[in-house]
Design an enzyme around this catalytic site. Structure first.
Site, PDB file in Angstrom:
ATOM      1  N   GLY A  11       0.776  -1.234   0.000  1.00  0.00           N
ATOM      2  CA  GLY A  11       0.000   0.000   0.000  1.00  0.00           C
ATOM      3  C   GLY A  11       0.806   1.281   0.000  1.00  0.00           C
ATOM      4  O   GLY A  11       0.335   2.320   0.465  1.00  0.00           O
ATOM      5  N   SER A  12       2.031   1.252  -0.560  1.00  0.00           N
ATOM      6  CA  SER A  12       2.806   2.514  -0.576  1.00  0.00           C
ATOM      7  C   SER A  12       2.133   3.551  -1.464  1.00  0.00           C
ATOM      8  O   SER A  12       2.179   4.744  -1.171  1.00  0.00           O
ATOM      9  CB  SER A  12       4.242   2.252  -1.031  1.00  0.00           C
ATOM     10  OG  SER A  12       4.298   1.967  -2.405  1.00  0.00           O
ATOM     11  N   MET A  89      -4.409  -6.831  -7.005  1.00  0.00           N
ATOM     12  CA  MET A  89      -3.980  -7.870  -7.936  1.00  0.00           C
ATOM     13  C   MET A  89      -5.124  -8.757  -8.403  1.00  0.00           C
ATOM     14  O   MET A  89      -4.982  -9.961  -8.524  1.00  0.00           O
ATOM     15  CB  MET A  89      -2.870  -8.718  -7.303  1.00  0.00           C
ATOM     16  CG  MET A  89      -1.667  -7.902  -6.866  1.00  0.00           C
ATOM     17  SD  MET A  89      -1.040  -6.807  -8.152  1.00  0.00           S
ATOM     18  CE  MET A  89      -0.053  -7.950  -9.077  1.00  0.00           C
ATOM     19  N   LEU A  92     -11.130  -7.319 -12.620  1.00  0.00           N
ATOM     20  CA  LEU A  92     -12.524  -7.011 -12.289  1.00  0.00           C
ATOM     21  C   LEU A  92     -13.441  -7.520 -13.400  1.00  0.00           C
ATOM     22  O   LEU A  92     -13.062  -7.543 -14.567  1.00  0.00           O
ATOM     23  CB  LEU A  92     -12.688  -5.504 -12.123  1.00  0.00           C
ATOM     24  CG  LEU A  92     -11.691  -4.829 -11.164  1.00  0.00           C
ATOM     25  CD1 LEU A  92     -11.903  -3.319 -11.160  1.00  0.00           C
ATOM     26  CD2 LEU A  92     -11.827  -5.399  -9.760  1.00  0.00           C
ATOM     27  N   HIS A 108       0.139   1.402 -13.039  1.00  0.00           N
ATOM     28  CA  HIS A 108       0.850   0.223 -13.557  1.00  0.00           C
ATOM     29  C   HIS A 108       2.335   0.591 -13.650  1.00  0.00           C
ATOM     30  O   HIS A 108       2.668   1.674 -14.156  1.00  0.00           O
ATOM     31  CB  HIS A 108       0.290  -0.168 -14.924  1.00  0.00           C
ATOM     32  CG  HIS A 108       0.971  -1.342 -15.538  1.00  0.00           C
ATOM     33  ND1 HIS A 108       0.744  -2.635 -15.127  1.00  0.00           N
ATOM     34  CD2 HIS A 108       1.917  -1.417 -16.503  1.00  0.00           C
ATOM     35  CE1 HIS A 108       1.504  -3.449 -15.829  1.00  0.00           C
ATOM     36  NE2 HIS A 108       2.230  -2.741 -16.668  1.00  0.00           N
TER      37      HIS A 108
HETATM   38  C1  GRF Z   1       3.400  -0.939  -7.487  1.00  0.00           C
HETATM   39  O1  GRF Z   1       4.580  -1.119  -8.226  1.00  0.00           O
HETATM   40  C2  GRF Z   1       2.283  -0.692  -8.441  1.00  0.00           C
HETATM   41  O2  GRF Z   1       2.666  -0.015  -9.613  1.00  0.00           O
HETATM   42  C3  GRF Z   1       1.879  -2.092  -8.795  1.00  0.00           C
HETATM   43  O3  GRF Z   1       2.077  -2.894  -7.663  1.00  0.00           O
HETATM   44  C4  GRF Z   1       2.954  -2.217  -6.795  1.00  0.00           C
HETATM   45  C5  GRF Z   1       2.131  -1.937  -5.580  1.00  0.00           C
HETATM   46  O4  GRF Z   1       2.896  -1.344  -4.647  1.00  0.00           O
HETATM   47  N1  GRF Z   1       0.493  -2.100  -9.180  1.00  0.00           N
HETATM   48  P1  GRF Z   1       2.179  -0.746  -3.331  1.00  0.00           P
HETATM   49  O5  GRF Z   1       1.282  -1.833  -2.774  1.00  0.00           O
HETATM   50  O6  GRF Z   1       1.401   0.470  -3.783  1.00  0.00           O
HETATM   51  O7  GRF Z   1       3.331  -0.415  -2.451  1.00  0.00           O
END
Ligand code: GRF
Length: 203
Positions: A11-12, A89, A92, A108
Site C-alpha cells: 500500500g505505498s 492484484m 474485475l 501500472h
Molecule cells: C506498485 O509497483 C504498483 O505499480 C503495482 O504494484 C505495486 C504496488 O505497490 N500495481 P504498493 O502496494 O502500492 O506499495
C-alpha cells in the site's frame, strides 16, 4: 471528491494518495481502503491512520460475482466518486468495470502500452530499454490498456536489477498517482468514447 483505494499488498501508493489528500486544498479525500488480502500491509497502515478498511477474501465467496457483490455493498455505504486501484492484484468483471468506468483508475509500473501484465521491471531489463516508468490509466475491460492519464519516466541503469528498478519506479509512482487523481477529481481529465480527454490548463 470521495475516493476508495483498492490494495492487495504494502500500500505505498495508497499512502502516497493519503498524504496528498491531507493537503487542505486537495480536491479529494480517502473515505475507505478495500483489500482482498487480510494480511495486506496497507490495511494496517490505513487503520493506523484512522481510515475505514474492508477486506474481502476471494476464497470466502462461492464465485467472483459473490465476491464483487460484497465489495459493491461496502462501496454503496462509502458512496465513492472515484476508485483508485493501487497494487490490487485482481481482474474485475465487466459488471464492476461498467459500474465505475470513467471514475476508476489504476497505476501500472511500466510505460504502457509497453510491458502490460506482470514482472514489468525484469521484462524492461531483459528488453534492454534505457527508460522505464509508470502509467496511471482509466480502468477498462482489457487489462492495463485503458486510456492513459499520466506517466513518469526513470532511467534504467546497466547495473539495475528488477528490485533496484522497481524501487526507482516506485518513487515516481508516488508522485504521479496523486497528480493523476487531482486531474480526475478536478474534472481536468475525463474518459469519453474510450479516450482520455483533457480540459483546462494541464501541467
Ligand atoms: C506498485 O509497483 C504498483 O505499480 C503495482 O504494484 C505495486 C504496488 O505497490 N500495481 P504498493 O502496494 O502500492 O506499495
Amino acid at each position: 471528491k470521495r475516493v476508495v483505494v483498492f490494495i492487495s499488498g504494502g500500500g505505498s501508493n495508497m499512502l502516497a494518495l493519503v498524504r496528498a489528500c491531507a493537503a487542505p486544498d486537495f480536491p479529494a479525500e480517502i473515505v475507505g481502503v478495500i483489500s482482498d488480502k487480510a494480511d495486506a500491509g496497507g490495511i494496517a497502515k490505513a487503520e493506523a491512520l484512522g481510515i475505514a478498511t474492508f477486506t474481502f477474501v476471494r476464497k470466502d465467496f462461492d464465485s467472483k460475482e459473490a465476491h464483487e457483490a460484497a465489495i459493491f455493498a461496502a462501496l454503496d455505504t462509502l458512496s465513492p466518486d472515484i476508485l483508485c486501484l493501487a497494487g490490487y492484484m485482481r481482474l474485475l468483471t465487466a459488471t464492476f468495470i461498467n459500474r465505475y468506468e470513467g471514475r476508476m483508475i489504476n497505476i501500472h509500473p511500466s510505460l504502457l502500452p509497453l510491458f502490460a501484465g506482470l514482472h514489468t521491471h525484469q521484462r524492461a531489463i531483459d528488453a534492454g530499454v534505457r527508460v522505464a516508468g509508470c502509467t496511471v490509466h482509466f480502468v477498462t475491460e482489457g487489462m492495463d490498456e485503458g486510456p492513459i492519464i499520466a506517466q513518469a519516466v526513470v532511467p534504467v541503469l546497466p547495473t539495475d536489477s528488477a528490485d533496484t528498478l522497481a524501487a526507482r519506479v516506485l518513487t515516481v509512482e508516488h508522485k504521479t498517482y496523486p497528480l493523476a487523481l487531482k486531474l480526475l477529481a478536478e474534472g481536468k481529465v475525463s474518459m469519453r468514447d474510450g479516450r482520455a480527454v483533457f480540459t483546462g490548463p494541464v501541467a
